[in-house]
Design a protein around this motif. Sequence first.
Motif: not given
Length: 107
Positions: A75-80
């Motif tokens: 989810n952090i990768a998607r957010y970034e």
Amino acid sequence: MENQNKPQGQQLQIEVAPDVAAGVYANFAIISHTSSEFVVDLASMLPGVPKATVRSRVILSPEHAKRLAMALQENIARYEQEFGKIQLPNRQPRTISPFNIKNGGEA
């Protein structure tokens, strides 16, 4: 967290009670573990106050802790990808405290 044994097409329904749906604010986390569980205490701290207040405690099996870590990474990768890189200040402490707490709470 995905259930890989779940039959295709079956959906998990999740109910969130109104008092839980409101959520709690946390800007500090303490994570500890034993051989059989991980304990995640989410707390809030205020500037200049040397005492953090635990707002929520989550106890996970090691397998679920790893699944949670993987889900957070994804989810952090998607957010970034959508909003840009999350910048972290260069700090030595291994906590997520937003305040520079030293010597019993003096900032």
